[in-house]
Design a protein around this motif. Structure first.
Motif, PDB file in Angstrom:
ATOM      1  N   PRO A 110      -7.393  -7.754  -8.896  1.00 39.40           N
ATOM      2  CA  PRO A 110      -8.546  -7.531  -8.019  1.00 39.40           C
ATOM      3  C   PRO A 110      -8.436  -6.148  -7.366  1.00 39.40           C
ATOM      4  N   PRO A 111      -9.552  -5.608  -6.911  1.00 37.34           N
ATOM      5  CA  PRO A 111      -9.541  -4.233  -6.399  1.00 37.34           C
ATOM      6  C   PRO A 111      -8.597  -4.020  -5.221  1.00 37.34           C
ATOM      7  N   ALA A 112      -8.430  -5.041  -4.381  1.00 37.08           N
ATOM      8  CA  ALA A 112      -7.521  -4.858  -3.224  1.00 37.08           C
ATOM      9  C   ALA A 112      -6.080  -4.733  -3.707  1.00 37.08           C
ATOM     10  N   ALA A 113      -5.736  -5.483  -4.770  1.00 36.40           N
ATOM     11  CA  ALA A 113      -4.368  -5.417  -5.290  1.00 36.40           C
ATOM     12  C   ALA A 113      -4.126  -4.115  -6.045  1.00 36.40           C
ATOM     13  N   ALA A 114      -5.198  -3.579  -6.649  1.00 38.86           N
ATOM     14  CA  ALA A 114      -5.055  -2.322  -7.402  1.00 38.86           C
ATOM     15  C   ALA A 114      -4.994  -1.110  -6.475  1.00 38.86           C
ATOM     16  N   PHE A 115      -5.391  -1.292  -5.222  1.00 42.47           N
ATOM     17  CA  PHE A 115      -5.524  -0.145  -4.317  1.00 42.47           C
ATOM     18  C   PHE A 115      -4.217   0.624  -4.061  1.00 42.47           C
ATOM     19  N   PRO A 116      -3.113  -0.047  -3.680  1.00 40.22           N
ATOM     20  CA  PRO A 116      -1.920   0.748  -3.308  1.00 40.22           C
ATOM     21  C   PRO A 116      -1.455   1.690  -4.420  1.00 40.22           C
ATOM     22  N   ALA A 117      -1.442   1.201  -5.656  1.00 39.84           N
ATOM     23  CA  ALA A 117      -0.951   2.060  -6.755  1.00 39.84           C
ATOM     24  C   ALA A 117      -1.902   3.225  -7.007  1.00 39.84           C
ATOM     25  N   TRP A 118      -3.198   2.955  -6.899  1.00 39.26           N
ATOM     26  CA  TRP A 118      -4.174   4.035  -7.115  1.00 39.26           C
ATOM     27  C   TRP A 118      -4.098   5.064  -5.980  1.00 39.26           C
ATOM     28  N   ARG A 119      -3.959   4.586  -4.751  1.00 37.37           N
ATOM     29  CA  ARG A 119      -3.818   5.494  -3.604  1.00 37.37           C
ATOM     30  C   ARG A 119      -2.605   6.411  -3.797  1.00 37.37           C
TER      31      ARG A 119
END
Ligand code: NAD
Length: 463
Positions: A32-41
């Protein structure tokens, strides 16, 4: 990405529906987008930028085929559709570059041992909702700044033109975007809309569409959800007595009828000085008689079809209303004979003897309908132009530099045009409305378009 089902076949504006799209490279997978956020940030900015550059290139490579689909789906002419695709690629590149130098400031202070600076950080999950009339350029100018600054995105295109938005998403995914970073969602606004605008994980909503839907979403957003709403318009073109009338007519025609009047910045009110009203009207009528209308896949026409059945019904209802309220001069006919069977064609319409109190002068029609309002001089023209809930774009035709300067100050609009059409904006300049045309919280487009997608921390560091 692409955690939802593939989009439905498009509703045709200009022709028959294209075949359903191929599933994207990473269909159905990804966190989900919230879980993908830290790595993308935490992905280095140069890597994020490289993905955006590749996506831009893919879109450029596919410009012809995406443009054809856009024309079939939405109805605008092929040349305009191609321009839109190329402009979207340019926008993505612009943000890939600008995003790499978008940062905080350092602040002078009295303590020689302390450094004070601000840093910009992504927000988290951002929802992007877009309308059908610019189905690729509007999402591109929202998604690109969101991604380059390190946010993850949930993107819902209009159900009336989902395929073009899907092609944009596909380009980002094929360019190497990790799973879960860009999430393409389709479905009815009543069901999907609420979920993607009120979910706790959503930190910001960038919406472009009607004022009614924007207000509803804005009110429903939580305290910690930032909103950017770009909404409707009722854009005036003032024609002063000193204007070059031939040029003013071109501004009216291009602003009012390109995209068949389906541009948020399209001209819908012509506020013409009474001294030149008769001459201007004659020239405009002569010009309108020469306008061509047809299927944008088959030729280079001035107008195409309206995008949807709903648009057709709305436009025809305003034309009927205009015939009761004002004096009908030309156009407004539904064309459905030979050559026009497969689209919602309406000829460009002009009304005169319109007053600012009439509904056709106050409500957004979003079709090829122009209303002529007679005014006496600049002051009355400005008062009339500003007598609206909207404030998106406004133009003046004048050869007097004093009025040009005064207009830029007096007009209540976010985009001000002098001897230019109300339509059109640069990708490197801010864009947005005033009054009910926007929340006016953050501007889209240009370098300032990055601000919405970042928050500021101020750091005091000693030792
Ligand atoms: P719309 O408001 O019907 O829909 C826009 C998008 O919002 C669509 O994706 C739709 O599915 C979604 N939506 C609608 N209600 C929603 C809800 N309650 N929750 C979540 N999502 C919802 O507008 P439209 O008919 O697609 O587009 C035409 C309108 O857009 C016109 O009013 C035009 O002026 C405006 N527009 C504004 C700009 C601008 O930059 N200001 C640009 C283009 C179009």
């Amino acid at each position: 990405m692409a955690r939802g089902p593939p989009p439905p076949p498009p509703a045709g504006g200009g022709g028959s529906a294209p075949p359903p799209p191929r599933p994207p490279a990473r269909a159905g997978g990804g966190p989900p987008p919230a879980a993908a956020f830290p790595a993308w940030r935490d992905t280095p900015i140069s890597k994020r930028a490289a993905i955006l550059f590749r996506a831009a290139q893919l879109l450029e490579d596919r410009a012809d085929s995406v443009a054809r689909e856009l024309t079939r789906e939405e109805g605008k002419g092929l040349a305009l559709a191609r321009d839109e695709v190329l402009r979207s690629a340019q926008t993505i590149r612009f943000y890939a570059v600008e995003g790499q130098s978008f940062t905080g400031e350092t602040f002078v202070n009295d303590d020689p041992d302390m450094v004070v600076y601000s840093q910009r950080e992504p927000l988290g999950v951002v929802t992007v909702i877009s309308p059908w009339n610019f189905p690729i350029s509007i999402p591109a100018r929202k998604i690109a700044p969101a991604l380059i600054t390190g946010n993850t995105v949930v993107f819902k295109p209009s159900s009336d033109a989902p395929l073009t938005g899907y092609r944009l998403t596909e380009a980002f995914v094929e360019a190497g975007l990790p799973p879960g970073v860009l999430n393409f969602v389709t479905g009815p606004a009543s069901k999907v809309g609420q979920a993607i605008t009120t979910a706790a994980a959503v930190r910001a909503i960038s919406f472009t569409g009607s004022t009614a839907a924007g207000e509803q979403i804005h009110r429903g957003a939580g305290l910690t959800t930032r909103t950017q709403m770009e909404l409707g318009g009722k854009n005036p073109l003032i024609v002063l007595a000193d204007a070059d009338l031939d040029r003013a007519v071109e501004l009216a025609v291009k602003g009012g009828f390109s995209l068949s009047g389906q541009a948020c910045t399209g001209t819908s009110r012509l506020l013409v000085d009474r001294k030149v009203l008769a001459a201007f009207t004659d020239k405009l009528l002569a010009r309108m008689r020469k306008l061509t209308i047809g299927n944008g896949l088959e030729g280079n026409f001035d107008l195409g079809p309206l995008a949807t059945r709903k648009q057709l019904d709305t436009v025809l209802s305003y034309i009927a209303l205009g015939k009761q309220e004002a004096t009908h001069l030309i156009g407004g006919e539904r064309l459905d004979g030979p050559g026009f069977e497969r689209g919602y064609y309406v000829t460009p319409a002009l009304f005169t003897d319109v007053t600012q109190q009439m509904r056709i002068a106050r409500e957004e029609i979003f079709g090829p309908v122009l209303a002529l309002i007679a005014v006496d001089g600049y002051d009355e023209a400005i008062a009339c132009a500003n007598d609206t809930e909207y404030g998106l774009s406004a133009a003046i035709a004048t050869s007097d530099a004093r009025y040009a300067h005064r207009f830029a100050r007096d007009i209540q609009a976010g985009t001000v045009k002098i001897n230019r059409t109300t339509t059109g904006n640069l990708i490197n300049a801010p864009f947005g409305g005033l009054k009910s045309s926007s929340t006016s919280t953050f501007r889209e487009s240009g370098r300032v378009g990055l601000e919405f997608y970042t928050q500021i921390k101020t750091v005091y560091r000693a030792g």
